[in-house]
Enzyme design. Structure first.
Site, PDB file in Angstrom:
ATOM      1  N   GLY A  90       0.835  -1.193   0.000  1.00 45.81           N
ATOM      2  CA  GLY A  90       0.000   0.000   0.000  1.00 45.81           C
ATOM      3  C   GLY A  90       0.870   1.242   0.000  1.00 45.81           C
ATOM      4  O   GLY A  90       2.096   1.160   0.122  1.00 45.81           O
ATOM      5  N   SER A 132      -4.081   0.778  10.898  1.00 48.08           N
ATOM      6  CA  SER A 132      -3.347   1.874  11.530  1.00 48.08           C
ATOM      7  C   SER A 132      -4.175   2.473  12.658  1.00 48.08           C
ATOM      8  O   SER A 132      -5.415   2.474  12.603  1.00 48.08           O
ATOM      9  CB  SER A 132      -3.083   2.947  10.468  1.00 48.08           C
ATOM     10  OG  SER A 132      -2.673   4.152  11.074  1.00 48.08           O
ATOM     11  N   TYR A 157      -5.457   8.711   3.114  1.00 46.30           N
ATOM     12  CA  TYR A 157      -4.701   7.534   3.571  1.00 46.30           C
ATOM     13  C   TYR A 157      -5.444   6.858   4.730  1.00 46.30           C
ATOM     14  O   TYR A 157      -5.706   5.650   4.705  1.00 46.30           O
ATOM     15  CB  TYR A 157      -3.285   7.942   4.029  1.00 46.30           C
ATOM     16  CG  TYR A 157      -2.620   6.843   4.825  1.00 46.30           C
ATOM     17  CD1 TYR A 157      -2.125   5.708   4.188  1.00 46.30           C
ATOM     18  CD2 TYR A 157      -2.531   6.910   6.223  1.00 46.30           C
ATOM     19  CE1 TYR A 157      -1.557   4.672   4.928  1.00 46.30           C
ATOM     20  CE2 TYR A 157      -1.976   5.886   6.960  1.00 46.30           C
ATOM     21  CZ  TYR A 157      -1.482   4.776   6.304  1.00 46.30           C
ATOM     22  OH  TYR A 157      -0.934   3.741   7.035  1.00 46.30           O
ATOM     23  N   LYS A 161      -7.675   3.062   5.037  1.00 41.03           N
ATOM     24  CA  LYS A 161      -7.501   1.980   6.025  1.00 41.03           C
ATOM     25  C   LYS A 161      -8.840   1.650   6.690  1.00 41.03           C
ATOM     26  O   LYS A 161      -9.181   0.480   6.875  1.00 41.03           O
ATOM     27  CB  LYS A 161      -6.470   2.377   7.092  1.00 41.03           C
ATOM     28  CG  LYS A 161      -5.052   2.494   6.564  1.00 41.03           C
ATOM     29  CD  LYS A 161      -4.492   1.146   6.172  1.00 41.03           C
ATOM     30  CE  LYS A 161      -3.127   1.244   5.534  1.00 41.03           C
ATOM     31  NZ  LYS A 161      -2.643  -0.010   4.966  1.00 41.03           N
ATOM     32  N   ASN A 207       8.325  11.099   8.375  1.00 44.78           N
ATOM     33  CA  ASN A 207       8.162  10.646   9.765  1.00 44.78           C
ATOM     34  C   ASN A 207       9.352  11.071  10.617  1.00 44.78           C
ATOM     35  O   ASN A 207      10.454  11.303  10.127  1.00 44.78           O
ATOM     36  CB  ASN A 207       7.959   9.129   9.812  1.00 44.78           C
ATOM     37  CG  ASN A 207       6.685   8.711   9.087  1.00 44.78           C
ATOM     38  OD1 ASN A 207       6.744   8.002   8.104  1.00 44.78           O
ATOM     39  ND2 ASN A 207       5.558   9.182   9.552  1.00 44.78           N
TER      40      ASN A 207
HETATM   41  P1  NAD Z   1       6.533   0.577   2.885  1.00 45.89           P
HETATM   42  O1  NAD Z   1       6.201   1.629   1.872  1.00 45.89           O
HETATM   43  O2  NAD Z   1       7.941   0.442   3.315  1.00 45.89           O
HETATM   44  O3  NAD Z   1       5.979  -0.835   2.398  1.00 45.89           O
HETATM   45  C1  NAD Z   1       4.902  -0.981   1.523  1.00 45.89           C
HETATM   46  C2  NAD Z   1       5.350  -1.906   0.422  1.00 45.89           C
HETATM   47  O4  NAD Z   1       4.277  -2.105  -0.493  1.00 45.89           O
HETATM   48  C3  NAD Z   1       6.524  -1.360  -0.380  1.00 45.89           C
HETATM   49  O5  NAD Z   1       7.514  -2.352  -0.468  1.00 45.89           O
HETATM   50  C4  NAD Z   1       5.933  -1.041  -1.746  1.00 45.89           C
HETATM   51  O6  NAD Z   1       6.881  -1.214  -2.783  1.00 45.89           O
HETATM   52  C5  NAD Z   1       4.805  -2.045  -1.814  1.00 45.89           C
HETATM   53  N1  NAD Z   1       3.692  -1.655  -2.673  1.00 45.89           N
HETATM   54  C6  NAD Z   1       3.066  -0.455  -2.725  1.00 45.89           C
HETATM   55  N2  NAD Z   1       2.071  -0.496  -3.629  1.00 45.89           N
HETATM   56  C7  NAD Z   1       2.067  -1.748  -4.147  1.00 45.89           C
HETATM   57  C8  NAD Z   1       1.268  -2.414  -5.103  1.00 45.89           C
HETATM   58  N3  NAD Z   1       0.255  -1.776  -5.723  1.00 45.89           N
HETATM   59  N4  NAD Z   1       1.511  -3.702  -5.374  1.00 45.89           N
HETATM   60  C9  NAD Z   1       2.525  -4.356  -4.747  1.00 45.89           C
HETATM   61  N5  NAD Z   1       3.331  -3.777  -3.847  1.00 45.89           N
HETATM   62  C10 NAD Z   1       3.091  -2.501  -3.542  1.00 45.89           C
HETATM   63  O7  NAD Z   1       5.585   0.869   4.160  1.00 45.89           O
HETATM   64  P2  NAD Z   1       5.582   0.189   5.581  1.00 45.89           P
HETATM   65  O8  NAD Z   1       5.916   1.236   6.568  1.00 45.89           O
HETATM   66  O9  NAD Z   1       6.333  -1.076   5.576  1.00 45.89           O
HETATM   67  O10 NAD Z   1       4.025  -0.097   5.725  1.00 45.89           O
HETATM   68  C11 NAD Z   1       3.458  -1.354   5.417  1.00 45.89           C
HETATM   69  C12 NAD Z   1       1.946  -1.269   5.599  1.00 45.89           C
HETATM   70  O11 NAD Z   1       1.664  -0.870   6.938  1.00 45.89           O
HETATM   71  C13 NAD Z   1       1.277  -0.241   4.695  1.00 45.89           C
HETATM   72  O12 NAD Z   1       0.020  -0.748   4.276  1.00 45.89           O
HETATM   73  C14 NAD Z   1       1.072   0.949   5.613  1.00 45.89           C
HETATM   74  O13 NAD Z   1      -0.015   1.743   5.229  1.00 45.89           O
HETATM   75  C15 NAD Z   1       0.802   0.255   6.945  1.00 45.89           C
HETATM   76  N6  NAD Z   1       1.138   1.113   8.091  1.00 45.89           N
HETATM   77  C16 NAD Z   1       2.378   1.646   8.197  1.00 45.89           C
HETATM   78  C17 NAD Z   1       2.683   2.484   9.274  1.00 45.89           C
HETATM   79  C18 NAD Z   1       4.041   3.121   9.411  1.00 45.89           C
HETATM   80  O14 NAD Z   1       4.188   4.058  10.191  1.00 45.89           O
HETATM   81  N7  NAD Z   1       5.078   2.649   8.735  1.00 45.89           N
HETATM   82  C19 NAD Z   1       1.702   2.752  10.253  1.00 45.89           C
HETATM   83  C20 NAD Z   1       0.450   2.160  10.116  1.00 45.89           C
HETATM   84  C21 NAD Z   1       0.173   1.335   9.027  1.00 45.89           C
HETATM   85  C1  UD1 Z   2       1.931   9.861  10.658  1.00 40.43           C
HETATM   86  C2  UD1 Z   2       0.571   9.965  10.014  1.00 40.43           C
HETATM   87  C3  UD1 Z   2      -0.238   8.745  10.374  1.00 40.43           C
HETATM   88  C4  UD1 Z   2       0.503   7.487   9.973  1.00 40.43           C
HETATM   89  C5  UD1 Z   2       1.870   7.499  10.645  1.00 40.43           C
HETATM   90  C6  UD1 Z   2       2.708   6.337  10.277  1.00 40.43           C
HETATM   91  C7  UD1 Z   2       0.155  12.375   9.813  1.00 40.43           C
HETATM   92  C8  UD1 Z   2      -0.705  13.508  10.237  1.00 40.43           C
HETATM   93  N1  UD1 Z   2      -0.076  11.204  10.418  1.00 40.43           N
HETATM   94  O1  UD1 Z   2       1.722   9.756  12.042  1.00 40.43           O
HETATM   95  O2  UD1 Z   2      -1.502   8.786   9.737  1.00 40.43           O
HETATM   96  O3  UD1 Z   2      -0.224   6.343  10.353  1.00 40.43           O
HETATM   97  O4  UD1 Z   2       2.565   8.688  10.266  1.00 40.43           O
HETATM   98  O5  UD1 Z   2       3.125   6.405   8.947  1.00 40.43           O
HETATM   99  O6  UD1 Z   2       0.995  12.526   8.945  1.00 40.43           O
HETATM  100  N2  UD1 Z   2       7.363  15.477  13.684  1.00 40.43           N
HETATM  101  C9  UD1 Z   2       8.155  16.596  13.781  1.00 40.43           C
HETATM  102  N3  UD1 Z   2       9.060  16.819  12.790  1.00 40.43           N
HETATM  103  C10 UD1 Z   2       9.204  16.001  11.699  1.00 40.43           C
HETATM  104  C11 UD1 Z   2       8.380  14.854  11.617  1.00 40.43           C
HETATM  105  C12 UD1 Z   2       7.468  14.635  12.620  1.00 40.43           C
HETATM  106  O7  UD1 Z   2       8.056  17.352  14.733  1.00 40.43           O
HETATM  107  O8  UD1 Z   2      10.026  16.284  10.823  1.00 40.43           O
HETATM  108  C13 UD1 Z   2       6.422  15.199  14.781  1.00 40.43           C
HETATM  109  C14 UD1 Z   2       4.975  15.182  14.316  1.00 40.43           C
HETATM  110  O9  UD1 Z   2       4.385  16.430  14.481  1.00 40.43           O
HETATM  111  C15 UD1 Z   2       4.380  14.144  15.254  1.00 40.43           C
HETATM  112  C16 UD1 Z   2       5.535  13.223  15.629  1.00 40.43           C
HETATM  113  O10 UD1 Z   2       6.720  13.910  15.261  1.00 40.43           O
HETATM  114  O11 UD1 Z   2       3.941  14.761  16.410  1.00 40.43           O
HETATM  115  C17 UD1 Z   2       5.484  11.915  14.900  1.00 40.43           C
HETATM  116  O12 UD1 Z   2       5.328  12.187  13.513  1.00 40.43           O
HETATM  117  P1  UD1 Z   2       5.292  11.040  12.413  1.00 40.43           P
HETATM  118  O13 UD1 Z   2       6.477  10.173  12.569  1.00 40.43           O
HETATM  119  O14 UD1 Z   2       5.078  11.699  11.097  1.00 40.43           O
HETATM  120  O15 UD1 Z   2       4.036  10.174  12.821  1.00 40.43           O
HETATM  121  P2  UD1 Z   2       2.511  10.614  13.052  1.00 40.43           P
HETATM  122  O16 UD1 Z   2       2.288  12.038  12.724  1.00 40.43           O
HETATM  123  O17 UD1 Z   2       2.103  10.150  14.395  1.00 40.43           O
END
Ligand code: NAD
Ligand code: UD1
Length: 346
Positions: A90, A132, A157, A161, A207
């Protein structure tokens, strides 16, 4: 009844080359499963999978393909005897989803629908879905608990979910053969303790932790802290950060628990909230590097503070985060210091 005899079985991991997917593929191989990864590589490098194999000393099957490609899925399911699917594939950048909603709904929602249709046609009914904490929506009280209703997330996004969760619930209600775990991640950070695998965002990181790590390693000048006037202990936002290997192990536990008919949501978090400033301070202490920062305006859509009640995952899956904040930061830094440019060799 939970299935206890899943080992030696083949698991399809969509998005398995990505950050959480690669760490989970490693945990699956270590637990004795066979792994088939389907990934389009739109946000990942195949090098991550090479390192998984190197660390575990076993190989996995990699198929480059798109989860929206029904023919590709049909071929995969006819060639491999897949026992269960873990669906990570995704798109995940919140701001990008606001600018490109069609791309996000197409990949995240349509991709999940296509996957479920292909699974149903192949009579595969076990699914673990990457959800998420964002599905609780902006108005939910903390800590978040699974029995609370889903909210309406602000971004496409987050909405994607919540939509997929609803689709999977409806599917389970209509057909008792389905068994689905909805894993609601809080804020995944950290890296495998070897320093060989970790998070490798493309472009400027959205992030917090990847940004801090890139400042520490000299790839970025200064961190911008998005707001210091929140109603929190030190004025900066608080989040529930969880180690990616704890998360990976949570997927193995969820897989082992599949078997009961229906859909089950679980929070995967630690239950502890950490502020942005506390994270910066911990990173400085653990890495010995200074992290220069400026406080800037709030980022649109950010919530002041949220964290998990992780009790249900413990009670039903036997899962609990094992690694603390120092572990998360130390492992992030080990990975970033050893791989300043991530998986690319530059
Ligand atoms: P990521 O981008 O590193 O991994 C997603 C993977 O999916 C990638 O390898 C990408 O190449 C692949 N991909 C994307 N679109 C595709 C498609 N159409 N077909 C096949 N492969 C595809 O992200 P991640 O952090 O490992 O996240 C994995 C899952 O967890 C995602 O669904 C994300 O939304 C969810 N998630 C992530 C976080 C986070 O903070 N990382 C938080 C909550 C939920
Ligand atoms: C973000 C997404 C959330 C997603 C999650 C994991 C938003 C609003 N929310 O969460 O939907 O599930 O990532 O992918 O984008 N921060 C800074 N400076 C930076 C980056 C972040 O101060 O350069 C702060 C942010 O304001 C936040 C905290 O750090 O308070 C964490 O940020 P981040 O890692 O982006 O995660 P979320 O915002 O919690």
């Amino acid at each position: 009844m939970p299935d206890t005899d899943l080992q030696q079985r083949k698991i399809l991991v969509t998005g398995g080359a990505g950050y959480i997917g690669s760490h989970t593929s490693l945990a699956l191989l270590e637990a004795g499963y066979e792994v088939v990864v389907l990934d389009s590589l739109v946000n990942a490098s195949q090098e991550a999978l090479r390192r998984v194999e190197l660390l575990v000393g076993r190989s996995l099957t990699f198929i480059e393909g798109d989860v929206r490609d029904r023919n590709c899925l049909d071929r995969l399911f006819s060639k491999h005897d897949i026992h269960a699917v873990i669906h990570f594939a995704g798109l995940k950048a919140v701001a990008e989803s606001v600018a490109e909603p069609l791309a996000y709904y197409d990949t995240n929602v349509n991709g999940s629908l296509t996957l479920c249709q292909a699974m149903q046609a192949a009579a595969i009914f076990r699914l673990v879905f990457s959800s998420s904490a964002t599905v609780y929506g902006p108005d939910a009280p903390v800590p978040y608990r699974e029995q609370m209703p889903r909210g309406w997330p602000a971004s496409p996004y987050g909405a994607s979910k919540a939509m997929v969760e609803r689709v999977l619930e409806d599917l389970c209600a209509a057909d008792s053969r389905w068994s689905v775990a909805l894993l609601r991640y809080f804020n995944p950070i950290g890296a495998h303790e070897s320093g060989l695998m970790g998070e490798d965002p493309r472009g400027i990181p959205n992030n917090l932790l990847p940004f801090i790590a890139q400042v520490a390693v000299g790839r970025r000048g200064r961190l911008g802290i998005f707001g210091s006037d929140y109603p929190t202990r030190d004025g900066t936002c608080e989040r529930d950060y969880v180690h990616v290997m704890d998360l990976a192990e949570g997927h193995v536990k969820a897989l082992e628990h599949l078997g009961s008919s229906g859909s089950y949501a679980y929070n995967l978090g630690t239950g502890q909230a950490v502020s942005v400033l506390a994270m910066v301070n911990t990173f400085q202490e653990v890495s010995g590097k200074e992290i220069p920062y400026d406080v800037s305006q709030r980022r649109q859509g950010d919530l002041a503070a949220f964290w998990a009640d992780p009790t249900l995952a413990f009670d039903e899956l036997g899962w609990q985060a094992q690694r603390n904040l120092d572990d998360m930061v130390r492992d992030t830094w080990r990975w970033q210091a050893a791989n300043p440019h991530g998986y690319s060799a530059e």
